[in-house]
Design a protein around this motif. Structure first.
Motif, PDB file in Angstrom:
ATOM      1  N   LYS A 170      -1.436  19.824   2.753  1.00  0.00           N
ATOM      2  CA  LYS A 170      -0.070  20.096   1.854  1.00  0.00           C
ATOM      3  C   LYS A 170       0.648  18.666   1.733  1.00  0.00           C
ATOM      4  N   ALA A 171       0.816  18.317   0.479  1.00  0.00           N
ATOM      5  CA  ALA A 171       1.507  16.739   0.051  1.00  0.00           C
ATOM      6  C   ALA A 171       2.763  16.882  -0.285  1.00  0.00           C
ATOM      7  N   VAL A 172       3.687  16.192   0.435  1.00  0.00           N
ATOM      8  CA  VAL A 172       5.063  16.066  -0.325  1.00  0.00           C
ATOM      9  C   VAL A 172       5.098  15.348  -1.251  1.00  0.00           C
ATOM     10  N   SER A 173       4.260  14.202  -1.433  1.00  0.00           N
ATOM     11  CA  SER A 173       4.230  13.404  -2.732  1.00  0.00           C
ATOM     12  C   SER A 173       3.136  12.420  -2.685  1.00  0.00           C
ATOM     13  N   LEU A 174       2.722  12.023  -3.740  1.00  0.00           N
ATOM     14  CA  LEU A 174       1.589  10.932  -4.094  1.00  0.00           C
ATOM     15  C   LEU A 174       2.074   9.690  -4.785  1.00  0.00           C
ATOM     16  N   CYS A 175       1.875   8.538  -4.285  1.00  0.00           N
ATOM     17  CA  CYS A 175       2.357   7.378  -4.991  1.00  0.00           C
ATOM     18  C   CYS A 175       1.039   6.521  -5.220  1.00  0.00           C
ATOM     19  N   PHE A 176       1.245   6.048  -6.663  1.00  0.00           N
ATOM     20  CA  PHE A 176       0.111   5.350  -7.150  1.00  0.00           C
ATOM     21  C   PHE A 176       0.462   4.066  -7.757  1.00  0.00           C
ATOM     22  N   TYR A 177      -0.546   3.073  -7.627  1.00  0.00           N
ATOM     23  CA  TYR A 177      -0.157   1.672  -8.296  1.00  0.00           C
ATOM     24  C   TYR A 177      -0.098   2.103  -9.672  1.00  0.00           C
ATOM     25  N   GLU A 178       0.280   0.837 -10.337  1.00  0.00           N
ATOM     26  CA  GLU A 178       0.189   1.064 -11.750  1.00  0.00           C
ATOM     27  C   GLU A 178      -1.049   0.954 -12.308  1.00  0.00           C
ATOM     28  N   SER A 179      -2.103   0.693 -11.818  1.00  0.00           N
ATOM     29  CA  SER A 179      -3.727   0.842 -12.341  1.00  0.00           C
ATOM     30  C   SER A 179      -4.227   2.341 -11.810  1.00  0.00           C
ATOM     31  N   GLY A 180      -3.094   2.967 -11.311  1.00  0.00           N
ATOM     32  CA  GLY A 180      -3.813   4.365 -11.093  1.00  0.00           C
ATOM     33  C   GLY A 180      -4.410   4.667  -9.652  1.00  0.00           C
ATOM     34  N   ALA A 181      -4.706   3.633  -9.052  1.00  0.00           N
ATOM     35  CA  ALA A 181      -5.240   3.896  -7.664  1.00  0.00           C
ATOM     36  C   ALA A 181      -4.235   4.516  -6.760  1.00  0.00           C
ATOM     37  N   LEU A 182      -4.432   5.252  -5.991  1.00  0.00           N
ATOM     38  CA  LEU A 182      -3.418   5.964  -4.715  1.00  0.00           C
ATOM     39  C   LEU A 182      -2.913   4.761  -3.860  1.00  0.00           C
ATOM     40  N   LYS A 183      -1.602   4.876  -3.688  1.00  0.00           N
ATOM     41  CA  LYS A 183      -0.948   3.834  -2.871  1.00  0.00           C
ATOM     42  C   LYS A 183      -0.557   4.386  -1.594  1.00  0.00           C
ATOM     43  N   SER A 203       2.614   4.651 -16.730  1.00  0.00           N
ATOM     44  CA  SER A 203       1.715   5.213 -15.600  1.00  0.00           C
ATOM     45  C   SER A 203       2.491   5.975 -14.421  1.00  0.00           C
ATOM     46  N   ILE A 204       1.879   6.792 -13.825  1.00  0.00           N
ATOM     47  CA  ILE A 204       2.685   7.700 -12.926  1.00  0.00           C
ATOM     48  C   ILE A 204       2.934   6.810 -11.812  1.00  0.00           C
ATOM     49  N   HIS A 205       4.044   6.617 -11.114  1.00  0.00           N
ATOM     50  CA  HIS A 205       4.526   5.871  -9.960  1.00  0.00           C
ATOM     51  C   HIS A 205       4.459   7.008  -8.890  1.00  0.00           C
ATOM     52  N   PRO A 260       3.896   9.849 -21.522  1.00  0.00           N
ATOM     53  CA  PRO A 260       2.484   9.114 -21.770  1.00  0.00           C
ATOM     54  C   PRO A 260       1.345  10.352 -21.124  1.00  0.00           C
ATOM     55  N   ILE A 261       1.676  11.324 -20.403  1.00  0.00           N
ATOM     56  CA  ILE A 261       0.804  12.172 -19.904  1.00  0.00           C
ATOM     57  C   ILE A 261       0.891  13.624 -20.364  1.00  0.00           C
TER      58      ILE A 261
END
Length: 316
Positions: free
Chosen positions: A138-151, A99-101, A40-41
């Motif tokens: 420096k980030a290890v990981s980014l987690c998102f909601y299904e809507s795309g908002a940063l979790k 969408s990205i998790h 999807p991306i």
């Protein structure tokens, strides 16, 4: 080499290992050669070929039972479109809707030959402009909601940032989490942090905090901006009622590395409308209508609590 036909992503070639669910649907696979996977991306290439000092072994492409892509370990760092803009990733997991998790800028295997410091040296600072603050880290990981908002955002242990909390500016290690509307849900204090609570100021700090992910942290708020819970290694609670007075505080316990050295065991306090729960060795429920509760400093955060810096970061 094996070839596997998938309904949603076409043929997968050069498959050297695969797993299936109980119903026979492909669960994941590893590859000897290159495959282009239309996601999807965009088109992504899962890692393939023999492992090296840094590469992770195992399945480089995984699926849900529905056949939709669940995660992919990438052959090379690839810039992908995210709700926060273009971000370079070496591993991406997805929600079933595509969408990205969770996104990992790096995905190296930490071991005796490739250390955390080796991996950290490859990390690049990322700029963030969020309702809770603007910073670069420096980030290890980014987690998102299904809507795309940063979790949630998980930081490397070496990183410390400053964000705006309900108690003002705070220094944060390991990371924080947000509600879907962008308000602060939780954070991990980088230093013993005085937090205003219904029973007075409590020093929030978890000397045993880790940076696996920042979905949950030591200080948490509810969706309405009220303090919900915190962990403390420094404060105790003096509980008084008509019958007695009782001090509940973080206990000093043998360290995991050196049992002869005592370190504080963080105590969890959960706040409700008319009561609070204290979780340490046991769970103590206090009715605030029947008892008076006052916070007391029991371990001075300006002094070493145990002298064993190899096991905790109590001193900040």
């Amino acid at each position: 080499m094996n070839k596997i036909q998938t309904e949603k992503y076409g043929p997968l070639t050069d498959v050297i290992f695969s797993e299936t669910f109980d119903n026979g649907v492909l669960k994941g696979c590893a590859f000897e050669g290159k495959n282009n996977i239309t996601t999807p991306i965009g088109i992504l290439v899962p890692s393939y070929g023999p492992s090296n000092i840094r590469n992770r072994e195992g399945l480089s492409l995984e699926f849900f039972k529905s056949g939709e892509i669940k995660s992919i370990d990438l052959e090379t760092a690839t810039e992908v479109v995210t709700p926060l803009g273009l971000i370079s990733a070496e591993r991406i997991s997805f929600y079933e809707n595509g969408s990205i998790h969770r996104l990992f800028p790096l995905n190296g295997r930490i071991n005796g030959y490739w250390t955390e410091e080796n991996e950290y040296s490859l990390a690049k600072p990322m700029a963030f402009d969020l309702p809770i603050g603007s910073f670069s880290a420096k980030a290890v990981s980014l987690c998102f909601y299904e809507s795309g908002a940063l979790k949630s955002l998980t930081l490397w242990p070496q990183e410390i940032i400053e964000i705006t909390s309900l108690d003002g500016l705070v220094k944060v290690r390991y990371g924080f989490s947000l509600y879907e509307n962008g308000t602060l849900k939780s954070f991990e204090p980088a230093l013993p942090e005085p937090i205003t609570t219904p029973v007075g100021v409590i020093i929030a700090y978890n000397c045993k905090a880790h940076g696996i992910n920042s979905d949950e942290n030591s200080v948490t708020y509810d969706p309405h901006g009220q303090l919900r819970s915190l962990l403390t290694s420094n404060s105790g609670l003096l509980i008084s009622n008509a019958a007695e007075k009782n001090l509940i505080q973080p206990q000093m316990k043998p360290g995991e590395i050196d049992p002869e050295i005592m370190i504080p065991e963080p105590m969890s306090i959960i706040f409700h409308d008319n009561k609070l729960e204290i979780i340490h060795d046991d769970i103590v429920v206090v009715d605030l209508n029947r008892s008076e509760v006052r916070s007391i400093l029991v371990h001075d955060p300006t002094e070493k609590a145990c002298g064993n810096c190899s096991e905790c970061s109590h001193c900040g």
